[in-house]
Write a protein that holds these residues in place. Structure first.
Motif, short mmCIF file in Angstrom:
data_model
loop_
_atom_site.label_atom_id
_atom_site.label_comp_id
_atom_site.label_asym_id
_atom_site.label_seq_id
_atom_site.Cartn_x
_atom_site.Cartn_y
_atom_site.Cartn_z
N TYR A 39 -19.69 19.00 110.04
CA TYR A 39 -19.05 17.69 110.15
C TYR A 39 -18.11 17.44 108.96
CZ TYR A 39 -18.57 12.68 111.05
OH TYR A 39 -18.06 11.43 111.33
N ARG A 40 -18.54 17.84 107.76
CA ARG A 40 -17.71 17.64 106.57
C ARG A 40 -16.46 18.53 106.65
NH1 ARG A 40 -17.89 15.75 101.20
NH2 ARG A 40 -19.91 14.80 101.61
N ARG A 74 -11.76 19.34 96.56
CA ARG A 74 -12.86 19.23 95.60
C ARG A 74 -12.33 19.26 94.16
NH1 ARG A 74 -15.40 22.86 92.54
NH2 ARG A 74 -17.49 22.34 91.80
N GLU A 75 -11.43 20.19 93.89
CA GLU A 75 -10.88 20.32 92.53
C GLU A 75 -9.97 19.14 92.19
OE1 GLU A 75 -9.51 24.23 91.34
OE2 GLU A 75 -10.82 25.16 92.85
N LEU A 76 -9.29 18.61 93.20
CA LEU A 76 -8.45 17.42 92.98
C LEU A 76 -9.33 16.23 92.58
CD1 LEU A 76 -5.72 15.93 93.14
CD2 LEU A 76 -6.18 15.56 95.59
N ARG A 77 -10.46 16.07 93.26
CA ARG A 77 -11.38 14.97 92.92
C ARG A 77 -11.90 15.12 91.49
NH1 ARG A 77 -13.52 16.02 98.10
NH2 ARG A 77 -15.32 17.04 97.17
N ILE A 206 -10.45 4.84 94.33
CA ILE A 206 -10.32 6.29 94.30
C ILE A 206 -11.48 6.91 93.52
CG2 ILE A 206 -8.89 8.20 93.42
CD1 ILE A 206 -6.45 6.32 94.10
N ARG A 207 -11.91 6.23 92.45
CA ARG A 207 -13.07 6.71 91.70
C ARG A 207 -14.30 6.79 92.59
NH1 ARG A 207 -17.69 5.76 89.78
NH2 ARG A 207 -18.38 6.43 87.70
N SER A 214 -15.93 12.22 98.71
CA SER A 214 -15.19 11.94 99.95
C SER A 214 -13.81 12.57 99.89
CB SER A 214 -15.06 10.42 100.15
OG SER A 214 -16.32 9.81 100.22
N ARG A 215 -13.28 12.86 101.06
CA ARG A 215 -11.98 13.53 101.15
C ARG A 215 -10.86 12.64 100.61
NH1 ARG A 215 -8.48 12.89 105.27
NH2 ARG A 215 -10.16 11.94 106.51
N LEU A 216 -9.98 13.23 99.80
CA LEU A 216 -8.76 12.57 99.34
C LEU A 216 -7.53 13.15 100.03
CD1 LEU A 216 -9.30 12.15 95.49
CD2 LEU A 216 -9.32 10.36 97.23
N TRP A 217 -7.55 14.46 100.31
CA TRP A 217 -6.43 15.11 100.98
C TRP A 217 -6.21 14.48 102.36
CZ3 TRP A 217 -6.29 17.84 105.61
CH2 TRP A 217 -5.08 18.50 105.87
N ASN A 218 -4.96 14.14 102.63
CA ASN A 218 -4.56 13.63 103.94
C ASN A 218 -5.30 12.35 104.33
OD1 ASN A 218 -2.77 13.95 106.11
ND2 ASN A 218 -4.36 14.85 107.40
N ARG A 219 -5.70 11.58 103.34
CA ARG A 219 -6.37 10.30 103.62
C ARG A 219 -5.37 9.16 103.45
NH1 ARG A 219 -11.37 7.63 103.41
NH2 ARG A 219 -12.55 9.52 102.98
N ASN A 220 -5.42 8.21 104.37
CA ASN A 220 -4.66 6.98 104.21
C ASN A 220 -5.49 5.98 103.44
OD1 ASN A 220 -2.39 7.86 105.57
ND2 ASN A 220 -3.06 7.11 107.55
N LEU A 221 -5.01 5.57 102.28
CA LEU A 221 -5.75 4.65 101.43
C LEU A 221 -5.51 3.21 101.87
CD1 LEU A 221 -4.90 6.34 98.02
CD2 LEU A 221 -7.06 6.50 99.24
N PRO A 222 -6.58 2.43 102.06
CA PRO A 222 -6.39 1.03 102.43
C PRO A 222 -5.88 0.21 101.24
CG PRO A 222 -8.71 1.49 102.07
CD PRO A 222 -7.99 2.80 101.94
#
Length: 301
Positions: A39-40, A74-77, A206-207, A214-222
């Motif tokens: 799922y992840r 993961r490395e970006l986080r 973001i923190r 949680s995924r940051l790549w290709n995520r739309n931030l509210p």
């Protein structure tokens, strides 16, 4: 009624192959799926599917590219978490210092200083919970020495136990006529209290993504952020459009802007560029990167 049943790793691999995902090594795929849930990983291969309803993959989609995306993210986080740590410690320091001097060490529980009393009640409730479960020797010693004092420990003790989210809420909730609110904003190159609260809220969000893996790549931030029309320090030359606020790049620009003040000579630009070099299959535009982002005055520092 939900009736899906769990599948074995062998069944997961067979299903991915049936849907068109190229898997070079079943053994390697089995290893990853036994340590990172189906799922992840699905959050990363979702963009590779041409038919998302039937989960059919685009031609040439590879499992190895899925893993590269996962590792990049993961490395970006980790990189952003390290950056935000510096900003968090700085914000905590400034709140404690400026407001304790302007008022007293218990300013954070003074309802006269805050705009939203209900929000402050929630903040103080969270603080009380954090303090009550704290194993910190400083907190324990404070209560042992001051049993008759029913207040929180002073700001320099209490706020060391708090999260970045709590700190950003305390700052944003301060009344606009509190002098320290403008002083702190000015020290961060945000000119006044108008802009900094939205920056801090964005970074706190973001923190939380980083802290919960949680995924940051290709995520739309509210949400959105208020940008200065003429920042006093080096900034980006191309003003982002409203829809670009959903992508990570604008928010990383704000982190870099603050980091250049908090930690001059930082290596954020170098580390970020090396991360993209390490994973050439990752699309940098999925996080909103500009083509010549490294040439911007902000990122050249």
């Amino acid at each position: 009624m939900f009736e899906k049943k769990p599948t074995t790793i062998e069944q997961q691999i067979a299903l991915l192959k049936h849907r068109g995902l190229q898997i070079e090594s079943d053994e390697e795929a089995e290893h990853y799926l036994s340590h990172i849930s189906y799922y992840r990983l699905g959050e990363y291969w979702h963009a590779m599917q041409s038919d998302k309803e039937n989960h059919v993959f685009k031609p040439e989609s590879k499992f190895s590219d899925v893993i590269a995306l996962y590792c990049f993210d993961r490395e970006l986080r980790l990189l952003l978490f390290d950056t935000i740590e510096k900003l968090e410690i700085s914000l905590r320091t400034k709140l404690i210092y400026h407001l304790s001097h302007e008022f007293d060490p218990w300013w954070f529980q003074n309802f006269e200083l805050f705009s939203d009393s209900l929000q402050l009640v929630k903040t103080l409730s969270g603080l009380e919970e954090e303090i009550s479960r704290s194993k910190d020797g400083i907190i324990k010693n404070h209560f042992a020495k001051h049993k008759d004092d029913k207040r929180f420990p002073p700001a320099w003790k209490t706020l060391e136990q708090t999260s970045f989210g709590t700190l950003s809420k305390l700052y944003g909730n301060l009344r606009n006529n509190v002098k320290s609110k403008d002083v702190i904003a000015e020290e961060y190159g945000a000119v006044n209290h108008t802009f900094l609260p939205s920056w801090l809220q964005s970074i706190a969000q973001i923190r939380n993504y980083c802290a919960h893996h949680s995924r940051l790549w290709n995520r739309n931030l509210p949400g959105t952020v208020k940008l200065l029309p003429r920042p006093p320090y080096q900034w980006i030359s191309e003003v982002p459009k409203q829809h670009e606020f959903q992508k990570l790049y604008v928010h990383m620009c704000l982190m870099k802007y603050l980091l250049n003040i908090v930690a001059p000579g930082n290596h954020f630009t170098l580390k970020l560029s090396k991360l993209f070099e390490k994973y050439p299959s990752v699309d940098p535009f999925a996080v909103g990167m500009k083509e010549n982002w490294m040439e911007e005055p902000l990122w050249n520092m």
